[in-house]
Design an enzyme around this catalytic site. Sequence first.
Site, PDB file in Angstrom:
ATOM      1  N   HIS A 156      85.807  55.168  81.241  1.00 31.25           N
ATOM      2  CA  HIS A 156      86.490  53.875  81.343  1.00 31.25           C
ATOM      3  C   HIS A 156      87.743  54.049  82.196  1.00 31.25           C
ATOM      4  CE1 HIS A 156      83.628  52.670  78.516  1.00 31.25           C
ATOM      5  NE2 HIS A 156      84.290  51.681  77.947  1.00 31.25           N
ATOM      6  N   LYS A 590      89.721  41.070  72.551  1.00 29.62           N
ATOM      7  CA  LYS A 590      89.813  40.085  73.642  1.00 29.62           C
ATOM      8  C   LYS A 590      89.257  38.735  73.187  1.00 29.62           C
ATOM      9  CE  LYS A 590      87.954  39.520  78.334  1.00 29.62           C
ATOM     10  NZ  LYS A 590      86.600  39.000  78.196  1.00 29.62           N
TER      11      LYS A 590
END
Length: 931
Positions: A156, A590
């Site tokens: 990532h 999120k």
Amino acid sequence: MSEQAVTAQAANRPQSNNLLRRDVRFLGNILGDVLVHQGGKELLEVVERIREMSKALRAEFVTELYDEFKKTITTLDPDIRHQVIRAFAIYFQLVNIAEQNHRIRRKRDYERSAGEAVQPGSIEAAVQGLQERHISIDDVKSMLNDISLELVMTAHPTEATRRVVQDIHKRIAVGMMELDNPNLTYREREKLREGLLNEVLILWQTDELRDRKPTVIDEVRNGLYYFDETLFEVLPNVYEELERCLHKYYPEEQWHVPTYLKFGSWIGGDRDGNPSVKAKVTWETLTLHKQLALRKYETVLKQWMEILSFSTNIVEVPAELMDSIAKDQQSVELRGVDRWRNVKEPYKIKLSYMLEKLVNTGDDSLRGSSTRYGSPDEFKEDLLLIDRSLRSHYADYTADTHVRKLIRQVELFGFHMAALDIRQHSQEHENAMAEVLAKMHIVEDYAAMGEEEKIALLAKLLDDPRPLTSGHLDYSESTRECLDVYQTVYRAQQEFGTDCISSYLISMTQGASDMLEVMVFAKEVGLFRKEADGSVRCTLQSVPLFETIDDLHAAPEIMKRLFELPLYRQAVEARGNQHEIMLGYSDSNKDGGVVTANWELRMALNDITETGAQYGVKLKFFHGRGGALGRGGMPLGRSILAQPPHTIGGGIKITEQGEVLSSRYSMQGIAYRSLEQATWALLTAARLAMHPEQMAPENPEWNEIAKEISETAQRKYQDLIFRDPDFMEFFKGTTPLSEVGELNIGSRPSKRKNSDRFEDLRAIPWVFAWTQSRYLLPAWYAAGTAFRSYAGADEKRLQTLQEMYKDFPFFRSLVDNLQMAMAKADLIIAREYAGMIQNDGVRDRIFRLVEEEYALTLKFILDITGQKDLLDNVPVIQESIRLRNPYVDPLSYLQVELLTELRQEEGDNAHLLREVLLTINGIAAGLRNTG
């Protein structure tokens, strides 16, 4: 701890902190010398003037000083500005090195001053605690057999530091450690300083920015760096310490700890949203893994060639060693080795053959030959033979010092170094399945079928031994690639062993059919097979990834539906009655905000565990944590203890990514301490799971209160993020979102699709951008409203929240993470970023909402904790943030200035963009996390 040890520790702490300040000052002075050398005294004077003004503003905000500070920043000559940015950025790199070294020094100081006292959070503290609580040997054995922790490296894109820069950092760290040597002469100390000055000069003249995005294979090599440099040595040392402590506190048992702690990887296997990860890349990844493992083993055996000089003139070796050598002579030809020179030294002869077989193991053309090791177990058998032989003539010290460690390394790393997970988005499997079924004229429009229809069809196909695909049919490129992955996994398991890849993760799992599709494709290549007698062989498990709040809610029913399918249940039995399930921290945050994400993840853990228990399945939870607070980031030990103890019985996996890898595993001392604390946390959690009566009782009403707080927080969060029509304009205008995408820190795109929709934005740039602009909004927003909604001005309800903070581990962890995020946030500087937004109405309205929520959250955190200031409970971190802020601030102001200038330019301005990217790197180093 003894009174003497406590006194020694207390007396040592100020001295220890002085050493950290000494190191920071020492490196700061060296950087100052480099600045003068490279840019003259004028450069150093500008940097010092900005630093002093920033420091003074932090101490007391004075409007006149602020205006002067802003003027100094905005009127910098572009050439000087570039060097000022780099000076502050490199300063943080040096401070981070000093702090990392200090962590190692503190542990050594503790061990030196505490005598026989046991360090809190250590392996010995955990084992001592088991003995003091009268945990029996049988219970300890049971715990050791049940605990499991796999730390999974991912690519990532949150590591902003280049590998070449990290190598310089390591050389500086080694030099700084040597400065602590009290035996250094004056000249040696001066020579060390000269060497460090040279390294800082090299750092100054090395480009910290990447010219291109790394390839997937670049990322694979970056991940393997940590195995090569630290983990190959450190991981077996952790096991050795655990066995030492078990022997000390439970001496009546001969201990060999089963494999409970290991590392895995996604790098080269994670194809979700990354078109560069193809089947051939996955194969190349596994080959690199194997090459490193073999090279590490070869290095150790070559060292042994110099050590194991035992002579048959002195000792008598057992017949099985000589028989083994005779067998090797029949099948292995030694190249470039004079065997007869060591005819009286049988261990050197045996090692020569072992080295030759290891070299041959790396040669694919010799597959199946007796001249190579067919598996790690064969290599291990030779090591065990040497171990037995050494002990037969009482060379047990040598066996304990050298051989046992390599045996452990083979158990941990095999020939594949780290288990590789495959990950793909569920939509890709559905698309491929639809094409395959249409070409075979089984179903013309699979995607249009209902969920239950899909499940019935896929279960039937899984039970059917006939192949579903054909090499004579032409498939689309995406479907062919999807099918090739399974062929690669099968080939890998044949070559490297079934442990090299055993988990296939499915992003955005929203139904049982998503998992059955993977199993049907696995059947096509032999990874799943129903035998003639009805038994099932399964070497690849489909692992659901539940990411959004809705997915977390649906998870228990999805798993229940799967466990009710007889053939799927047999596949689970074939995998040891254990099922892996991944929970996503980033997308749930999120999607619903930090408070709701934490609560929903806790509820999902409990509910899915209960579902598994109903069907007799142990669940291994895979926690997809990021490095930043907004993505579930926290110290490794805390992240383990944050789980309800009864949910860890099937094992734990946790992602380790980006800057977390370099901060935890670039230095052996820090890597050891991190893994030691993880082991302590595992044993502590296992004890509490086995003996829940030893846990502090929780008030059942607290869960209801937490649920109410979560629901309010979710509404507040989504009102802004999803339902405010101006929010995306505010977000893009007030953060360096688009510029972060230019940083070249990962091979994967920052968006799942070529879209500007919030839903298609990945969680990493979402968090990264808010961190850069000093809001850290995803890590705290909506908490204050939720607390006020519950408590208001009601003192009794506030007292309840205070009790929850004291005695409810989930709530305490949540509040402590909130205050950490808020301590790093700075809305005075965030207001500067908001000033870049062209629409005054949007800017003022939304920033006011954020500002009010911050103040409200701050008030309730202090009321709940009873603290005067944020992080009063962890003064070391509080002080670190306080000392860093005056040095981060100039970079933030410079970034705002540069972003404003860049966004006013017509067309591309590569020079300005480069300046912005330099500030991004510097702020990331200063705040110590990115995404």
